[in-house]
Design a protein around this motif. Sequence first.
Motif, mmCIF file in Angstrom:
data_model
loop_
_atom_site.group_PDB
_atom_site.id
_atom_site.type_symbol
_atom_site.label_atom_id
_atom_site.label_comp_id
_atom_site.label_asym_id
_atom_site.label_seq_id
_atom_site.Cartn_x
_atom_site.Cartn_y
_atom_site.Cartn_z
ATOM 1 N N VAL A 288 26.619 22.342 -14.166
ATOM 2 C CA VAL A 288 27.314 22.581 -12.906
ATOM 3 C C VAL A 288 28.764 22.924 -13.191
ATOM 4 O O VAL A 288 29.456 22.212 -13.941
ATOM 5 C CB VAL A 288 27.239 21.344 -11.983
ATOM 6 C CG1 VAL A 288 27.860 21.647 -10.627
ATOM 7 C CG2 VAL A 288 25.789 20.874 -11.821
ATOM 8 N N ASP A 289 29.236 24.013 -12.593
ATOM 9 C CA ASP A 289 30.651 24.332 -12.682
ATOM 10 C C ASP A 289 31.452 23.174 -12.088
ATOM 11 O O ASP A 289 31.090 22.657 -11.023
ATOM 12 C CB ASP A 289 30.944 25.625 -11.915
ATOM 13 C CG ASP A 289 32.373 26.090 -12.091
ATOM 14 O OD1 ASP A 289 33.259 25.474 -11.456
ATOM 15 O OD2 ASP A 289 32.616 27.037 -12.839
ATOM 16 N N PRO A 290 32.519 22.725 -12.748
ATOM 17 C CA PRO A 290 33.273 21.578 -12.233
ATOM 18 C C PRO A 290 33.733 21.726 -10.789
ATOM 19 O O PRO A 290 33.817 20.740 -10.061
ATOM 20 C CB PRO A 290 34.462 21.489 -13.195
ATOM 21 C CG PRO A 290 33.949 22.058 -14.471
ATOM 22 C CD PRO A 290 33.017 23.165 -14.065
ATOM 23 N N GLU A 291 33.998 22.976 -10.354
ATOM 24 C CA GLU A 291 34.433 23.170 -8.974
ATOM 25 C C GLU A 291 33.309 22.924 -7.966
ATOM 26 O O GLU A 291 33.570 22.684 -6.792
ATOM 27 C CB GLU A 291 35.002 24.573 -8.789
ATOM 28 C CG GLU A 291 36.319 24.796 -9.508
ATOM 29 C CD GLU A 291 36.991 26.091 -9.096
ATOM 30 O OE1 GLU A 291 36.495 26.755 -8.154
ATOM 31 O OE2 GLU A 291 38.013 26.444 -9.717
ATOM 32 N N SER A 292 32.062 22.990 -8.424
ATOM 33 C CA SER A 292 30.904 22.769 -7.541
ATOM 34 C C SER A 292 30.280 21.401 -7.721
ATOM 35 O O SER A 292 29.325 21.050 -7.018
ATOM 36 C CB SER A 292 29.836 23.841 -7.813
ATOM 37 O OG SER A 292 30.320 25.135 -7.543
ATOM 38 N N GLU A 293 30.806 20.612 -8.646
ATOM 39 C CA GLU A 293 30.130 19.389 -9.057
ATOM 40 C C GLU A 293 30.004 18.368 -7.937
ATOM 41 O O GLU A 293 28.913 17.855 -7.656
ATOM 42 C CB GLU A 293 30.860 18.777 -10.255
ATOM 43 C CG GLU A 293 30.140 17.601 -10.871
ATOM 44 C CD GLU A 293 30.799 17.125 -12.142
ATOM 45 O OE1 GLU A 293 30.180 16.290 -12.827
ATOM 46 O OE2 GLU A 293 31.917 17.572 -12.453
ATOM 47 N N ALA A 294 31.097 18.037 -7.286
ATOM 48 C CA ALA A 294 31.059 16.980 -6.271
ATOM 49 C C ALA A 294 30.133 17.345 -5.121
ATOM 50 O O ALA A 294 29.357 16.514 -4.637
ATOM 51 C CB ALA A 294 32.474 16.702 -5.757
ATOM 52 N N ALA A 295 30.190 18.605 -4.680
ATOM 53 C CA ALA A 295 29.389 19.033 -3.545
ATOM 54 C C ALA A 295 27.914 19.212 -3.882
ATOM 55 O O ALA A 295 27.080 19.307 -2.980
ATOM 56 C CB ALA A 295 29.945 20.341 -2.973
ATOM 57 N N SER A 296 27.580 19.263 -5.179
ATOM 58 C CA SER A 296 26.192 19.468 -5.609
ATOM 59 C C SER A 296 25.477 18.176 -5.961
ATOM 60 O O SER A 296 24.243 18.154 -6.031
ATOM 61 C CB SER A 296 26.154 20.391 -6.843
ATOM 62 O OG SER A 296 26.737 21.630 -6.591
ATOM 63 N N GLU A 297 26.212 17.122 -6.206
ATOM 64 C CA GLU A 297 25.641 15.919 -6.812
ATOM 65 C C GLU A 297 24.469 15.355 -6.027
ATOM 66 O O GLU A 297 23.397 15.073 -6.591
ATOM 67 C CB GLU A 297 26.729 14.852 -6.973
ATOM 68 C CG GLU A 297 26.229 13.595 -7.666
ATOM 69 C CD GLU A 297 27.342 12.581 -7.894
ATOM 70 O OE1 GLU A 297 27.065 11.533 -8.516
ATOM 71 O OE2 GLU A 297 28.481 12.832 -7.439
ATOM 72 N N GLU A 298 24.621 15.167 -4.736
ATOM 73 C CA GLU A 298 23.569 14.522 -3.950
ATOM 74 C C GLU A 298 22.293 15.348 -3.945
ATOM 75 O O GLU A 298 21.192 14.812 -4.107
ATOM 76 C CB GLU A 298 24.060 14.288 -2.527
ATOM 77 C CG GLU A 298 23.037 13.565 -1.659
ATOM 78 C CD GLU A 298 23.558 13.266 -0.251
ATOM 79 O OE1 GLU A 298 22.779 12.733 0.566
ATOM 80 O OE2 GLU A 298 24.737 13.575 0.021
ATOM 81 N N VAL A 299 22.427 16.665 -3.760
ATOM 82 C CA VAL A 299 21.238 17.524 -3.723
ATOM 83 C C VAL A 299 20.553 17.553 -5.085
ATOM 84 O O VAL A 299 19.320 17.433 -5.184
ATOM 85 C CB VAL A 299 21.607 18.945 -3.261
ATOM 86 C CG1 VAL A 299 20.418 19.895 -3.430
ATOM 87 C CG2 VAL A 299 22.047 18.932 -1.803
#
Length: 500
Positions: A288-299
Amino acid sequence: MNRRTPAATPLALLLALALLGAGCTGGVEGTPGAAGLRDPYFPGLGNGGYDVTHYSLKLDIGPSADDKRRPADEKRPADDKRGPADGTSSPSAQPSDRPADRLRGTATITARATQDLSAFHLDLAGLDVESATVEGRPAAVNRAGKELIIRPGSAVEDRLRKGRTFTTVVRYSGSPQTITDPDGSKEGWLRTADGAVALGEPTGSMAWFPGNHHPSDKATYDIEVTVPDPLTAVSNGELISRRTEDGRTTYHWRTAEPMASYLATLAVGRFSTHQSATPDGIRLFTAVDPESEAASEEVLDGIPAVLAWSAEKFGPYPFTSAGAIVERTGDAEYALETQNRPVFPGPPDTALLVHELAHQWFGNSVTPKSWRDMWLNEGFATYAEWLWAADHDDVPVEESFDEAYEDGANWAFPPAGPPSAADISEAPVYGRGAMVVHRLRLAIDDEAFFDLVRGWTETHRHGNASTDDFTAYVEEETGEDLTELWDDWLYGESRPPVED
């Protein structure tokens, strides 16, 4: 996928290529392999005369010659770089500009001759070919557009007879192309903010390695990629090894199950990576690109649950590994069901994750024989979204069907007959394709329907299948004549009525 196509090779060019091969046999008995497989939408795609069984790609990727590398003291030391081999998450430092602009590759292609060959073709867009050998002997190479014509010498003629296996090695280099499809979307080698991502549906894989780039020719893969630190290289299958030397790291990825080349991917950039496994032992790898990491974690944490639910509906998961690649928003235009780990152009929602993971059964394991059969991929993947919404979001499948039925975009053309290459990823292939699946379910009872689906994925596991294969299978298994259903929903030009 949520997706789309390069222009077909003109007929005149195909004829010229055939004449070129026929006139330059190099002393080998036989005839040249065809310079295309006459796909309904891409007649010049793929090649005749052989079947690839394995690709071994060794790729060295770096910045273009005029890029300035970052000073060595600005990089983190190798022993501080926690990467995919240790199962931890670790974003990398910012690389130089255009760090994945140049590629040097060696493609070793193992294939079985399906006719006595005097010459054969490989698909390759751009890039400079430095040399080619067949069975270790130098071979003549000619270029004609996106076709490489390989003419072996007479010393290896016995290895090119029908039924024999032979090995071709192509050495090449250059700046990989971004390809614009007839529908305007981009594929091939897509430069990102910190690297590149290779997406191949339907023809983009020819932008980064030579091969038989038609979905009907599936093969296993070993992909070794060397990139400058602190970048990471992520591909399909399982990570076999990672080794670092002199500020460059080589990642070795292996895909042991057959894969169509359009499903091959390579993502180079700064990634947070994580490894784990499902309760069933499926190996998971996410990047995961670090800029997308937080928003992707749950999914992404929901991948094991989606795989388990999908296996109940569609049959056992067909691969040994799974996961995802999530780029930053804007690095790509669409999600794509690349084998084992789909690529997402930013943080996905659950519906998109369900769709792309369903493709691991429909499209990746059971792969279309031609691009006319794409509705089998997208119709079932869209129907998987409807099934998930019914089971998890209290949205009945009938409601999803009704919404699709009322959407005029789904009736532009029949799902099994897109009018051109520019239309193979348009709404009817997805929405009306899913309606075909649901009308089939209504024509038989639920238990019979899911038995049928699981039987279909088992019967054609790791193979290819066409629309005709599907309709014949359904009628044979159910014992019913479903001509009216196919005529109205799969092939019909107008919107059929539904009962109130």
